[in-house]
Scaffold this motif. Structure first.
Motif, short mmCIF file in Angstrom:
data_model
loop_
_atom_site.label_atom_id
_atom_site.label_comp_id
_atom_site.label_asym_id
_atom_site.label_seq_id
_atom_site.Cartn_x
_atom_site.Cartn_y
_atom_site.Cartn_z
N SER A 163 24.72 23.19 29.46
CA SER A 163 25.82 22.44 29.49
C SER A 163 25.34 20.99 29.10
CB SER A 163 26.64 22.59 30.77
OG SER A 163 26.98 23.60 31.23
N THR A 204 27.80 17.07 28.63
CA THR A 204 28.97 16.04 28.95
C THR A 204 28.76 15.23 27.61
OG1 THR A 204 27.92 14.78 30.52
CG2 THR A 204 29.47 16.56 31.11
N THR A 252 25.32 23.16 36.52
CA THR A 252 26.58 22.46 35.89
C THR A 252 27.42 21.41 36.68
OG1 THR A 252 26.78 24.19 34.13
CG2 THR A 252 28.62 22.72 34.45
N VAL A 303 28.34 17.51 36.19
CA VAL A 303 29.63 16.91 36.14
C VAL A 303 29.88 15.65 37.08
CG1 VAL A 303 32.00 17.24 36.52
CG2 VAL A 303 30.74 19.02 35.26
N LEU A 323 33.43 18.57 28.82
CA LEU A 323 32.00 19.48 29.07
C LEU A 323 32.03 20.64 28.14
CD1 LEU A 323 29.98 20.61 31.44
CD2 LEU A 323 31.86 22.08 32.40
#
Length: 338
Positions: A194, A196, A211, A215, A229
């Motif tokens: 992942s 952002t 993840t 975040v 995301l």
């Protein structure tokens, strides 16, 4: 990826199946699914990770330490299990870098034998693929098949489209398109799944922390919120383990951090508690968009490239024999055709 890993057979659940269960609701949903198909379910539940409700969803269950690899194998063998699914997250950072490290979890002999080169001699790296492939090879050697999600529970994988009432904005579309290939490259290096993104700027990249922590960290970098995301599969994702997963907790954490959208990949991302996840996203104003599988995009690109006329060697020779002003025009046209 092996043929076994890429098998695509919808819900072919064996009569007797094992689950090596980590953290999260994925192992729970998988156990419920297997039982609904009449299978005997035998669970090796990792202490400090697996959900207690698995005890009521299995025919037998043994709690074991995260590094008791041999003990888990012996338990499955004692139950005559020949098919096992790996499900749920393992908090790798806590195992390796909290307290006294992995030795605190009292690894058994099988663990030392399989992973000693990663964590003791350092002859091999400690990436997820390296570790999990070593464990799966030991399962295979002892006659136990590790099942891909595509073989026994394909219905848990996300389908293409927007899952929520709220659609993505143009700015979010740009962020997704920008971040998608970057996230794929990070996945190809086995760093994380992942990233952002906001305003086509990468705010954070997932590594060992996972993840959820990514975040939370992004919220401190971008307190104004409004970020997206992007969570993708690896370019050659093995569907037997470490498959990207989102669920209600992902949406809750994203909303608390100020995120506004999440983009995932069709056919290669698990959505646990789908109904609850979508309802929560609608309530909190989060968009969930499921992108076409990357393989499909690649095929389209290859087909388009194959259909584009190429400049021949003769064309280039003729171009070089023409006056300079004409040559510039022909070379430019050849470049566009190529």
């Amino acid at each position: 990826m092996t043929d076994e890993a890429s098998t695509d057979c919808d819900d072919a659940v064996p009569d007797r199946v094992g689950i090596l269960a980590g953290w999260g609701s994925f192992p729970v949903e998988l156990a419920e699914h297997y039982r609904s198909h009449g299978a005997q379910v035998h669970v090796v539940a990792i202490k400090g990770h697996a959900a207690p409700e698995l005890e009521n969803l299995s025919d037998s269950l043994r709690w074991t330490g995260v590094l008791k690899i041999g003990a888990g194998l012996k338990y499955f063998e004692s139950k005559s299990v020949r098919h096992v699914a790996f499900a749920g997250k393992v908090f790798k950072d806590r195992i390796l870098y909290h307290g006294r490290g992995w030795i605190e979890h009292m690894p058994d002999f099988t663990c030392y034998r399989l992973l000693g080169s990663s964590f003791i001699t350092r002859r091999t790296d400690g990436r997820d693929d390296t570790i999990l492939n070593a464990i799966m090879e030991e399962y295979r050697r002892r006659g136990i098949e590790v099942l891909p999600i595509t073989k026994t529970a394909k219905h848990l994988l996300a389908s293409e489209g927007c899952l929520t009432q709220r659609r993505i904005s143009r700015a979010q579309r740009r962020d997704i398109d920008f971040g998608w290939q970057i996230a794929r490259q990070m996945g190809g290096l086995d760093i994380g799944q992942s990233i952002t993104v906001k305003d086509q700027i990468v705010l954070g990249v997932e590594a060992i922390e996972g993840t959820d922590a990514l975040v939370t960290r992004t919220a401190t970098i971008c307190p104004r919120g409004g970020f997206t995301l992007v969570k993708v599969a690896k370019p050659n994702q093995d569907m037997r383990f470490d498959v990207p997963t989102i669920g209600p907790q992902t949406i809750e954490r994203l909303a608390r951090a100020g995120g506004s959208a999440v983009a995932i990949e069709a056919g290669k991302t698990i959505v646990v508690e789908l109904t609850k996840t979508v309802e929560l996203a609608n309530k909190l104003g989060i968009s969930i968009v499921v992108q076409p599988a990357e393989a499909s995009k690649s095929e389209i690109a290859r087909d388009a490239a194959a259909a584009t006329p190429k400049a021949s060697c003769t064309d280039l020779i003729v171009a070089n024999q023409r006056p300079s002003s004409s040559r510039t025009q022909v070379q430019s046209a050849s470049s566009r055709a190529a």
